[in-house]
Motif scaffolding. Structure first.
Motif, PDB file in Angstrom:
ATOM      1  N   GLY A  53       0.817  -1.209   0.000  1.00  0.00           N
ATOM      2  CA  GLY A  53       0.000   0.000   0.000  1.00  0.00           C
ATOM      3  C   GLY A  53       0.848   1.255   0.000  1.00  0.00           C
ATOM      4  O   GLY A  53       0.552   2.226  -0.701  1.00  0.00           O
ATOM      5  N   ILE A  54       1.956   1.255   0.755  1.00  0.00           N
ATOM      6  CA  ILE A  54       2.851   2.413   0.784  1.00  0.00           C
ATOM      7  C   ILE A  54       3.499   2.621  -0.579  1.00  0.00           C
ATOM      8  O   ILE A  54       3.542   3.742  -1.113  1.00  0.00           O
ATOM      9  N   ILE A  55       4.013   1.532  -1.165  1.00  0.00           N
ATOM     10  CA  ILE A  55       4.706   1.624  -2.453  1.00  0.00           C
ATOM     11  C   ILE A  55       3.772   2.149  -3.537  1.00  0.00           C
ATOM     12  O   ILE A  55       4.080   3.114  -4.249  1.00  0.00           O
ATOM     13  N   GLU A  56       2.608   1.506  -3.669  1.00  0.00           N
ATOM     14  CA  GLU A  56       1.696   1.895  -4.738  1.00  0.00           C
ATOM     15  C   GLU A  56       1.084   3.268  -4.488  1.00  0.00           C
ATOM     16  O   GLU A  56       0.864   4.045  -5.412  1.00  0.00           O
ATOM     17  N   GLY A  57       0.816   3.575  -3.213  1.00  0.00           N
ATOM     18  CA  GLY A  57       0.249   4.879  -2.898  1.00  0.00           C
ATOM     19  C   GLY A  57       1.212   6.016  -3.207  1.00  0.00           C
ATOM     20  O   GLY A  57       0.843   7.010  -3.832  1.00  0.00           O
ATOM     21  N   ILE A  58       2.472   5.866  -2.774  1.00  0.00           N
ATOM     22  CA  ILE A  58       3.469   6.905  -3.049  1.00  0.00           C
ATOM     23  C   ILE A  58       3.736   7.003  -4.541  1.00  0.00           C
ATOM     24  O   ILE A  58       3.876   8.107  -5.099  1.00  0.00           O
ATOM     25  N   ALA A  59       3.805   5.849  -5.212  1.00  0.00           N
ATOM     26  CA  ALA A  59       4.052   5.857  -6.657  1.00  0.00           C
ATOM     27  C   ALA A  59       2.955   6.623  -7.394  1.00  0.00           C
ATOM     28  O   ALA A  59       3.232   7.424  -8.293  1.00  0.00           O
ATOM     29  N   GLU A  60       1.716   6.395  -7.018  1.00  0.00           N
ATOM     30  CA  GLU A  60       0.609   7.086  -7.680  1.00  0.00           C
ATOM     31  C   GLU A  60       0.575   8.563  -7.320  1.00  0.00           C
ATOM     32  O   GLU A  60       0.217   9.410  -8.146  1.00  0.00           O
ATOM     33  N   SER A  61       0.953   8.897  -6.090  1.00  0.00           N
ATOM     34  CA  SER A  61       0.926  10.308  -5.697  1.00  0.00           C
ATOM     35  C   SER A  61       1.983  11.107  -6.442  1.00  0.00           C
ATOM     36  O   SER A  61       1.728  12.236  -6.866  1.00  0.00           O
ATOM     37  N   VAL A  62       3.168  10.535  -6.626  1.00  0.00           N
ATOM     38  CA  VAL A  62       4.201  11.261  -7.369  1.00  0.00           C
ATOM     39  C   VAL A  62       3.793  11.409  -8.828  1.00  0.00           C
ATOM     40  O   VAL A  62       4.055  12.438  -9.457  1.00  0.00           O
ATOM     41  N   ALA A  63       3.115  10.403  -9.357  1.00  0.00           N
ATOM     42  CA  ALA A  63       2.607  10.520 -10.724  1.00  0.00           C
ATOM     43  C   ALA A  63       1.610  11.659 -10.830  1.00  0.00           C
ATOM     44  O   ALA A  63       1.579  12.389 -11.825  1.00  0.00           O
ATOM     45  N   SER A  64       0.803  11.837  -9.790  1.00  0.00           N
ATOM     46  CA  SER A  64      -0.216  12.883  -9.835  1.00  0.00           C
ATOM     47  C   SER A  64       0.417  14.268  -9.845  1.00  0.00           C
ATOM     48  O   SER A  64      -0.004  15.154 -10.595  1.00  0.00           O
ATOM     49  N   PHE A  65       1.443  14.488  -9.017  1.00  0.00           N
ATOM     50  CA  PHE A  65       2.116  15.783  -9.024  1.00  0.00           C
ATOM     51  C   PHE A  65       2.834  16.016 -10.352  1.00  0.00           C
ATOM     52  O   PHE A  65       2.862  17.142 -10.865  1.00  0.00           O
ATOM     53  N   ILE A 107      12.455  -1.134  -4.179  1.00  0.00           N
ATOM     54  CA  ILE A 107      11.322  -1.236  -5.112  1.00  0.00           C
ATOM     55  C   ILE A 107      10.536   0.067  -5.106  1.00  0.00           C
ATOM     56  O   ILE A 107      10.087   0.543  -6.156  1.00  0.00           O
ATOM     57  N   LEU A 108      10.381   0.666  -3.928  1.00  0.00           N
ATOM     58  CA  LEU A 108       9.701   1.960  -3.827  1.00  0.00           C
ATOM     59  C   LEU A 108      10.404   2.997  -4.695  1.00  0.00           C
ATOM     60  O   LEU A 108       9.752   3.765  -5.425  1.00  0.00           O
ATOM     61  N   GLY A 109      11.734   3.044  -4.657  1.00  0.00           N
ATOM     62  CA  GLY A 109      12.468   4.010  -5.463  1.00  0.00           C
ATOM     63  C   GLY A 109      12.272   3.801  -6.958  1.00  0.00           C
ATOM     64  O   GLY A 109      12.128   4.759  -7.721  1.00  0.00           O
ATOM     65  N   ILE A 110      12.240   2.536  -7.380  1.00  0.00           N
ATOM     66  CA  ILE A 110      12.053   2.237  -8.801  1.00  0.00           C
ATOM     67  C   ILE A 110      10.635   2.600  -9.240  1.00  0.00           C
ATOM     68  O   ILE A 110      10.433   3.199 -10.301  1.00  0.00           O
ATOM     69  N   ARG A 111       9.654   2.237  -8.435  1.00  0.00           N
ATOM     70  CA  ARG A 111       8.270   2.579  -8.760  1.00  0.00           C
ATOM     71  C   ARG A 111       8.074   4.096  -8.762  1.00  0.00           C
ATOM     72  O   ARG A 111       7.317   4.630  -9.580  1.00  0.00           O
ATOM     73  N   PHE A 112       8.746   4.784  -7.862  1.00  0.00           N
ATOM     74  CA  PHE A 112       8.689   6.249  -7.815  1.00  0.00           C
ATOM     75  C   PHE A 112       9.160   6.829  -9.155  1.00  0.00           C
ATOM     76  O   PHE A 112       8.487   7.674  -9.754  1.00  0.00           O
ATOM     77  N   SER A 113      10.320   6.379  -9.627  1.00  0.00           N
ATOM     78  CA  SER A 113      10.874   6.887 -10.884  1.00  0.00           C
ATOM     79  C   SER A 113       9.977   6.545 -12.070  1.00  0.00           C
ATOM     80  O   SER A 113       9.745   7.377 -12.953  1.00  0.00           O
ATOM     81  N   ASP A 114       9.475   5.320 -12.074  1.00  0.00           N
ATOM     82  CA  ASP A 114       8.612   4.858 -13.169  1.00  0.00           C
ATOM     83  C   ASP A 114       7.351   5.704 -13.266  1.00  0.00           C
ATOM     84  O   ASP A 114       6.975   6.186 -14.347  1.00  0.00           O
ATOM     85  N   ARG A 115       6.690   5.919 -12.142  1.00  0.00           N
ATOM     86  CA  ARG A 115       5.427   6.649 -12.158  1.00  0.00           C
ATOM     87  C   ARG A 115       5.636   8.145 -12.371  1.00  0.00           C
ATOM     88  O   ARG A 115       4.789   8.821 -12.964  1.00  0.00           O
ATOM     89  N   PHE A 116       6.757   8.676 -11.913  1.00  0.00           N
ATOM     90  CA  PHE A 116       7.057  10.074 -12.194  1.00  0.00           C
ATOM     91  C   PHE A 116       7.203  10.285 -13.701  1.00  0.00           C
ATOM     92  O   PHE A 116       6.663  11.235 -14.269  1.00  0.00           O
TER      93      PHE A 116
END
Length: 424
Positions: A53-65, A107-116
């Motif tokens: 939930g943390i990984i996907e939530g943060i990934a989606e939030s960075v995509a939104s910004f 994994i959080l860092g990779i998902r962060f970059s991907d969604r950004f």
């Protein structure tokens, strides 16, 4: 008064739409190759629903910004192709790194970059699509691209299934580099820049000639009452109908957590992780087959009503997942779930684009993506917390109820039929 030149071009319009479709196919193949085995991989690293939930939530939030910023940028630059190609490059450069990670925060860092990267490129691409076709074909254009995108989501799980038995989950992540590299190459060589004012710009060395694009279409695409002139501010004044739809979609997003919770729920009732890619396959077959027809259908009938039907499909699927009567029911529900995406993704995008003026399309799409993604963050966190506190059924009942209420809200919105929208 002389009629404005047609936005339909035998060269530029089909080329951009089909190239965007092919890049979406290859990019989604790379993404879905890794996506459906990620929950099992996280479990192997000692992480569970809360970390997911943390990984996907943060990934989606960075995509939104990123989408919010990209919307403003898209409305204020003359060349959008570098934004799109750059976004594809970054996303597909980081995905294969999943093969090397040893902890969930990596994994959080990779998902962060991907969604950004996805957030940055997505708005620019969608505006380029809108400028490449006539307003009467918006739904069809977005539907075709969505169909090819979800076709990639069929190819991805099949590739994962072919690789996982011999090379394991890390081999699956590494294999995503192949379609990812092809995606970047196709985007770089295939996309044709669409200028803001009056022409399509041919790439260096291309035989294509400059093709007129209606300046009136770019300056004034407003279709509803309350449309305002172009403004360069971050938050332009937009029609009230846009904000109503935005409110309903944001409410729905509070119950629309990451699809990885569906995979976790499937595993919870006995469907093994090795079959998780097959869940993605049955879901995306329906998504692929229905997306283009749904988009074309929305060009002639109420887009709000079509999207409301999609929300009802979502409510039914999540209710079935809450009950989880059998593994067969889960498989059938996943197949049905693809219809929800087909009835909403291209249709709502076309509704947003057709509701505002050409000069603020980027920011309208950015605001739309930002608010829905922020609430998706909250939804993923809420789902993870409810799952931990009350078990797996409760969060699915919660999501089903919100979807049903949101469907009623969309039905109350009277969007004009696309066939009646005035052309510029």
């Amino acid at each position: 008064m002389a009629a404005p030149p047609s936005t339909s071009s035998p060269q530029a319009t089909p080329r951009n739409i089909y190239v965007f479709g092919v890049t979406s196919f290859l990019n989604d193949t790379a993404s879905e190759t890794a996506y459906w085995v990620l929950p099992a991989f996280l479990a192997s690293l000692g992480a569970g629903p809360a970390q997911l939930g943390i990984i996907e939530g943060i990934a989606e939030s960075v995509a939104s910004f990123a989408q919010l910023f990209s919307g403003y940028l898209t409305d204020n630059v003359s060349r959008r192709k570098p934004i799109v190609v750059g976004g594809y490059f970054v996303a597909n450069a980081v995905k294969p790194l999943l093969a090397l990670v040893s902890s969930w925060w990596q994994i959080l860092g990779i998902r962060f970059s991907d969604r950004f990267a996805k957030g940055i490129r997505g708005t620019a691409r969608d505006v380029m699509v809108a400028e490449s076709v006539d307003k009467s074909a918006l739904g069809s254009a977005y539907g075709l691209i969505q169909a090819l995108d979800s076709a990639g989501a069929i190819a991805g799980p099949l590739l994962a299934l072919a690789v996982i038995g011999r090379f394991g989950m890390r081999g699956v992540f590494a294999s995503a580099a192949i379609p990812g590299a092809l995606c970047v190459l196709v985007a770089w060589w295939g996309i044709r820049e669409v200028r803001r004012k009056d022409k399509v710009v041919p790439e260096p060395g291309s035989d294509d000639k400059e093709t007129p694009v209606a300046a009136a279409e770019l300056r004034s695409a407003g279709t509803g009452e309350g449309a305002r002139p172009y403004t360069s501010t971050w938050l332009p004044r937009l029609p009230s109908g846009f904000y109503y739809v935005l409110a309903v979609v944001t409410l729905f997003s509070l119950g629309n957590s990451s699809d990885m919770f569906l995979v976790l729920r499937a595993g919870n009732i006995g469907i093994p992780a090795s079959r998780a890619p097959l869940l993605g396959l049955v879901f995306n077959i329906t998504f692929t087959l229905a997306s283009w027809p749904a988009g074309k259908f929305s060009d002639r009938f109420s887009r709000s009503a079509i999207a409301a039907a999609g929300y009802l499909v979502f409510a039914i699927v999540y209710f079935v997942f809450a009950l989880a009567p059998s593994q067969l029911a889960i498989w059938l529900a996943m197949a049905f779930y693809g219809l929800f995406y087909a009835l909403t993704n291209p249709v709502l995008k076309a509704l947003v684009v057709a509701s505002v003026e050409g000069g603020v399309r980027g920011r309208a799409l950015g605001i739309y993506a930002f608010l829905t993604s922020v609430t998706t963050l909250l939804s993923s966190l809420i789902t993870g917390a409810l799952w931990k506190a009350y078990g797996p059924a409760v969060p699915f009942y919660f999501s089903a109820g919100i979807a049903a209420v949101s469907a009623v809200g969309l039905l109350a919105h009277r969007s004009p039929q696309a066939s009646r929208l005035p052309n510029p």
